[in-house]
Design a protein around this motif. Structure first.
Motif, PDB file in Angstrom:
ATOM      1  N   LEU A 155       0.827  -1.205   0.000  1.00 31.52           N
ATOM      2  CA  LEU A 155       0.000   0.000   0.000  1.00 31.52           C
ATOM      3  C   LEU A 155       0.864   1.260   0.000  1.00 31.52           C
ATOM      4  CD1 LEU A 155      -2.794  -1.127   2.489  1.00 31.52           C
ATOM      5  CD2 LEU A 155      -2.966  -0.884   0.006  1.00 31.52           C
ATOM      6  N   LEU A 156       1.989   1.222   0.729  1.00 26.93           N
ATOM      7  CA  LEU A 156       2.905   2.361   0.707  1.00 26.93           C
ATOM      8  C   LEU A 156       3.480   2.587  -0.687  1.00 26.93           C
ATOM      9  CD1 LEU A 156       4.840   1.845   4.067  1.00 26.93           C
ATOM     10  CD2 LEU A 156       3.490   3.854   3.457  1.00 26.93           C
ATOM     11  N   ILE A 157       3.902   1.499  -1.323  1.00 27.36           N
ATOM     12  CA  ILE A 157       4.508   1.606  -2.651  1.00 27.36           C
ATOM     13  C   ILE A 157       3.497   2.156  -3.655  1.00 27.36           C
ATOM     14  CG2 ILE A 157       5.427   0.250  -4.577  1.00 27.36           C
ATOM     15  CD1 ILE A 157       6.662  -1.622  -2.464  1.00 27.36           C
ATOM     16  N   THR A 158       2.303   1.570  -3.670  1.00 22.97           N
ATOM     17  CA  THR A 158       1.301   2.012  -4.648  1.00 22.97           C
ATOM     18  C   THR A 158       0.880   3.458  -4.402  1.00 22.97           C
ATOM     19  OG1 THR A 158      -0.371   0.962  -3.225  1.00 22.97           O
ATOM     20  CG2 THR A 158       0.397  -0.283  -5.138  1.00 22.97           C
ATOM     21  N   THR A 159       0.777   3.861  -3.139  1.00 24.40           N
ATOM     22  CA  THR A 159       0.387   5.242  -2.839  1.00 24.40           C
ATOM     23  C   THR A 159       1.453   6.229  -3.296  1.00 24.40           C
ATOM     24  OG1 THR A 159      -0.926   4.534  -0.937  1.00 24.40           O
ATOM     25  CG2 THR A 159      -0.257   6.840  -0.992  1.00 24.40           C
ATOM     26  N   LEU A 160       2.731   5.914  -3.017  1.00 21.82           N
ATOM     27  CA  LEU A 160       3.809   6.818  -3.425  1.00 21.82           C
ATOM     28  C   LEU A 160       3.921   6.911  -4.940  1.00 21.82           C
ATOM     29  CD1 LEU A 160       6.593   5.871  -0.828  1.00 21.82           C
ATOM     30  CD2 LEU A 160       5.233   7.965  -0.905  1.00 21.82           C
ATOM     31  N   VAL A 161       3.808   5.773  -5.618  1.00 21.91           N
ATOM     32  CA  VAL A 161       3.897   5.782  -7.081  1.00 21.91           C
ATOM     33  C   VAL A 161       2.733   6.573  -7.679  1.00 21.91           C
ATOM     34  CG1 VAL A 161       3.814   4.346  -9.157  1.00 21.91           C
ATOM     35  CG2 VAL A 161       5.211   3.637  -7.207  1.00 21.91           C
ATOM     36  N   ALA A 162       1.518   6.360  -7.139  1.00 19.55           N
ATOM     37  CA  ALA A 162       0.353   7.093  -7.655  1.00 19.55           C
ATOM     38  C   ALA A 162       0.483   8.587  -7.392  1.00 19.55           C
ATOM     39  CB  ALA A 162      -0.919   6.544  -7.013  1.00 19.55           C
ATOM     40  N   ASP A 163       0.977   8.960  -6.206  1.00 16.91           N
ATOM     41  CA  ASP A 163       1.136  10.379  -5.873  1.00 16.91           C
ATOM     42  C   ASP A 163       2.153  11.043  -6.794  1.00 16.91           C
ATOM     43  OD1 ASP A 163       0.978  12.764  -4.002  1.00 16.91           O
ATOM     44  OD2 ASP A 163       3.095  12.228  -3.809  1.00 16.91           O
ATOM     45  N   ARG A 164       3.288  10.398  -7.018  1.00 15.55           N
ATOM     46  CA  ARG A 164       4.311  10.965  -7.889  1.00 15.55           C
ATOM     47  C   ARG A 164       3.800  11.081  -9.330  1.00 15.55           C
ATOM     48  NH1 ARG A 164       9.939  10.836  -7.347  1.00 15.55           N
ATOM     49  NH2 ARG A 164       9.514  11.002  -5.116  1.00 15.55           N
ATOM     50  N   PHE A 165       3.052  10.072  -9.776  1.00 11.74           N
ATOM     51  CA  PHE A 165       2.518  10.092 -11.147  1.00 11.74           C
ATOM     52  C   PHE A 165       1.483  11.209 -11.301  1.00 11.74           C
ATOM     53  CE2 PHE A 165      -0.711   8.710 -14.201  1.00 11.74           C
ATOM     54  CZ  PHE A 165       0.068   8.545 -15.331  1.00 11.74           C
ATOM     55  N   MET A 166       0.625  11.393 -10.296  1.00 12.83           N
ATOM     56  CA  MET A 166      -0.424  12.401 -10.392  1.00 12.83           C
ATOM     57  C   MET A 166       0.160  13.808 -10.409  1.00 12.83           C
ATOM     58  SD  MET A 166      -3.800  12.786  -7.965  1.00 12.83           S
ATOM     59  CE  MET A 166      -2.848  13.453  -6.593  1.00 12.83           C
ATOM     60  N   ARG A 167       1.268  14.007  -9.689  1.00 14.32           N
ATOM     61  CA  ARG A 167       1.880  15.331  -9.629  1.00 14.32           C
ATOM     62  C   ARG A 167       2.870  15.563 -10.770  1.00 14.32           C
ATOM     63  NH1 ARG A 167       4.004  16.520  -3.670  1.00 14.32           N
ATOM     64  NH2 ARG A 167       4.872  14.420  -3.863  1.00 14.32           N
ATOM     65  N   GLY A 168       3.107  14.551 -11.594  1.00 16.22           N
ATOM     66  CA  GLY A 168       3.994  14.718 -12.739  1.00 16.22           C
ATOM     67  C   GLY A 168       5.467  14.745 -12.370  1.00 16.22           C
ATOM     68  N   GLY A 169       5.836  14.128 -11.264  1.00 18.18           N
ATOM     69  CA  GLY A 169       7.240  14.114 -10.858  1.00 18.18           C
ATOM     70  C   GLY A 169       8.006  12.965 -11.491  1.00 18.18           C
ATOM     71  N   MET A 170       9.297  12.877 -11.142  1.00 12.41           N
ATOM     72  CA  MET A 170      10.134  11.796 -11.640  1.00 12.41           C
ATOM     73  C   MET A 170       9.626  10.461 -11.097  1.00 12.41           C
ATOM     74  SD  MET A 170      12.777  11.155 -13.537  1.00 12.41           S
ATOM     75  CE  MET A 170      13.593  12.757 -13.623  1.00 12.41           C
ATOM     76  N   PRO A 171       9.423   9.452 -11.947  1.00  9.62           N
ATOM     77  CA  PRO A 171       8.877   8.174 -11.479  1.00  9.62           C
ATOM     78  C   PRO A 171       9.776   7.526 -10.424  1.00  9.62           C
ATOM     79  CG  PRO A 171       8.811   8.312 -13.872  1.00  9.62           C
ATOM     80  CD  PRO A 171       9.624   9.472 -13.402  1.00  9.62           C
ATOM     81  N   TRP A 172       9.148   6.749  -9.564  1.00 18.51           N
ATOM     82  CA  TRP A 172       9.873   6.049  -8.518  1.00 18.51           C
ATOM     83  C   TRP A 172      10.614   4.839  -9.093  1.00 18.51           C
ATOM     84  CZ3 TRP A 172      10.787   7.475  -3.618  1.00 18.51           C
ATOM     85  CH2 TRP A 172       9.959   8.412  -3.028  1.00 18.51           C
ATOM     86  N   THR A 173      11.802   4.588  -8.573  1.00 17.13           N
ATOM     87  CA  THR A 173      12.515   3.343  -8.823  1.00 17.13           C
ATOM     88  C   THR A 173      12.457   2.489  -7.572  1.00 17.13           C
ATOM     89  OG1 THR A 173      14.657   4.225  -8.104  1.00 17.13           O
ATOM     90  CG2 THR A 173      14.081   4.483 -10.438  1.00 17.13           C
ATOM     91  N   THR A 174      12.671   1.199  -7.721  1.00 10.86           N
ATOM     92  CA  THR A 174      12.626   0.309  -6.562  1.00 10.86           C
ATOM     93  C   THR A 174      13.730   0.643  -5.561  1.00 10.86           C
ATOM     94  OG1 THR A 174      13.907  -1.308  -7.841  1.00 10.86           O
ATOM     95  CG2 THR A 174      11.517  -1.591  -7.784  1.00 10.86           C
ATOM     96  N   SER A 175      14.895   1.052  -6.062  1.00 12.59           N
ATOM     97  CA  SER A 175      15.982   1.407  -5.141  1.00 12.59           C
ATOM     98  C   SER A 175      15.642   2.671  -4.357  1.00 12.59           C
ATOM     99  CB  SER A 175      17.282   1.601  -5.920  1.00 12.59           C
ATOM    100  OG  SER A 175      17.134   2.595  -6.928  1.00 12.59           O
ATOM    101  N   ALA A 176      15.022   3.659  -5.012  1.00 12.54           N
ATOM    102  CA  ALA A 176      14.618   4.883  -4.318  1.00 12.54           C
ATOM    103  C   ALA A 176      13.522   4.589  -3.300  1.00 12.54           C
ATOM    104  CB  ALA A 176      14.146   5.927  -5.319  1.00 12.54           C
TER     105      ALA A 176
END
Length: 456
Positions: A320-341
């Motif tokens: 749930l943490l991963i999906t929320t962070l990825v969705a938040d970054r995508f919605m705001r148009g930021g740099m996509p998340w990597t697994t290492s980040a």
């Protein structure tokens, strides 16, 4: 011998109990060095790295002549084909006086290989033998770095060809520099003047360690199919460079005094020594790569198993943490998340993050992108992805592994209970999407920023 046990417990308390994150300065790096040494010893005992080194020895024997034939052809095109023998002499010098026989045989084989008349099948076979060696080295480094996705076919072709083209040019440049410095009249004049003579002598002793360290650093930086930081690569390169030069001196002494080997194997003794030296060389490369990995991932320097066992509840929380962070970054148009980040931000084991990411990709929540590391992007509209679906994917396993108890009454009772628990969870998750969670995260971030601004 009770004092031995007490000493061991005291040593473990000093080395393993302190948390590295809380330490700074010399004490931290002293503990890191000791833990890396103990980890390398344990790796050596486990045998996986040693088996890979043995595999590389076999591949080297098969690919050595084709590799040198291509290098010889490229060097010949530049008119410096005589640089091949000095390179072989430097690498095989630890074998002692018998190395000249091997060098003569290899050079004869290489000179007799006519690359231009091999034909299509012969040329493909020649290139495949060379590429298989480079690919096996990459596979060994990827194993150490826990890289699950190798280079794409296109990258392999271009980068391997670059190695084959650049390698002879680097050898040519190194040979030219060495010859220029050795024959320079100014250097010879300075050698006769003290303290410049002693300084130049000392520099000549240290220079091989420096050059080998730089060479190994470049290898550890670029061979693994992941992003390697410069300082860890430099640390692993320094370790491997010092170890290789020291091992070459030690092996030269061993070969010179290996009377028993000569007595047992007679004329085959030099071949046995060659196999041993190849094995030692590949072991040094793999151990240096392991040092670079441990310097970049100091969280793995623990006494227990790594990664630690993860419970079902914590897996759902991470998903749930991963999906929320990825969705938040995508919605705001930021740099996509990597697994290492994500692993660094969530302070979670990279293995756990990667396992959950793989499940979410397989389940159709994310798609993977990127060559150096896994970048996660939503597969479809985040407003359509329900949290219940995320939890369902993370909980799912292999259906064939489902227990089939003989006591059907007990099974029915447990299944009824689990069904009620899942219904309760569905009532919480049913109507919430990833977009809802991203909006909630955004609102809470703005609330925190507003409170900080008011307090300032």
């Amino acid at each position: 011998m009770g004092w031995v046990g007490a000493l061991g417990r005291r040593f473990n308390a000093i080395v393993w109990q302190p948390e590295l994150e809380r330490l700074h300065g010399p004490r931290r790096w002293a503990l890191v060095a000791v833990r890396i040494l103990l980890t390398l010893i344990e790796d050596f005992r486990n045998g996986e790295i040693t088996m890979r080194a043995m595999g590389l020895v076999y591949t080297t024997l098969v690919s050595l002549v084709p590799l040198l034939a291509l290098a010889f052809s490229l060097l010949k095109a530049f008119g410096v084909d005589n640089a091949l023998r000095p390179v072989l002499q430097r690498f095989l010098s630890p074998l002692g006086a018998g190395s000249g026989q091997i060098i003569d045989k290899i050079v004869d084989f290489v000179q007799n290989v006519q690359v231009g008349v091999l034909g299509a099948i012969g040329m493909v076979t020649l290139i495949y033998s060379v590429v298989s060696l480079i690919q096996k080295v990459e596979a060994g480094c990827n194993y150490i770095w826990h890289v699950r996705k190798p280079r794409s076919i296109g990258r392999r072709v271009t980068e391997y060809i670059s190695v084959l083209v650049a390698g002879p040019l680097v050898i040519l440049a190194a040979a030219s520099m060495t010859a220029t410095v050795s024959s320079n009249s100014t250097v010879g004049w300075l050698t006769s003047i003290e303290p410049f003579g002693a300084a130049l002598y000392l520099a000549g002793r240290i220079l091989p360690y420096v050059l080998y360290g730089i060479g190994f650093t470049v290898l550890f930086k670029f061979i693994p199919n992941t992003r390697v930081w410069l300082l860890p690569a430099l640390g692993g390169g320094a370790f491997a460079g010092v170890l290789w030069q020291t091992a070459s001196l030690g092996f030269a002494w061993f070969a010179h005094n290996a009377g028993n080997v000569n007595a047992i194997y007679s004329s085959f003794a030099i071949l046995i020594l060659l196999l041993i030296w190849l094995y030692v060389s590949w072991m040094i490369l793999l151990l240096g790569c392991r040092v670079a990995f441990l310097l970049q991932h100091t969280e793995r320097l623990t006494r227990g198993d790594y990664p630690p066992r993860l419970g079902a509840a914590e897996r759902e929380r991470l998903a749930l943490l991963i999906t929320t962070l990825v969705a938040d970054r995508f919605m705001r148009g930021g740099m996509p998340w990597t697994t290492s980040a994500l692993a660094r931000t969530l302070r979670a084991a990279p293995d756990h993050i990667q396992d959950i990411a793989d499940q979410l990709v397989t389940g159709g929540i994310f798609i993977e992108a990127g060559e150096l590391g896994t970048t996660l992007l939503p597969r479809r509209d985040i407003a359509e992805v329900r949290l219940a679906r995320v939890v369902e994917i993370v909980r799912a396993g292999d259906p064939s592994a489902r227990a089939q108890p003989r006591d059907t009454n007990a099974a029915r009772a447990i299944d009824t209970l689990i069904g009620k628990i899942e219904q309760a969870g569905q009532s919480v998750y049913r109507d919430r999407s990833l977009r809802d969670m991203a909006l909630q995260l955004h609102a809470e971030s703005e609330s925190v920023d507003g409170k900080l601004a008011d307090s300032a």
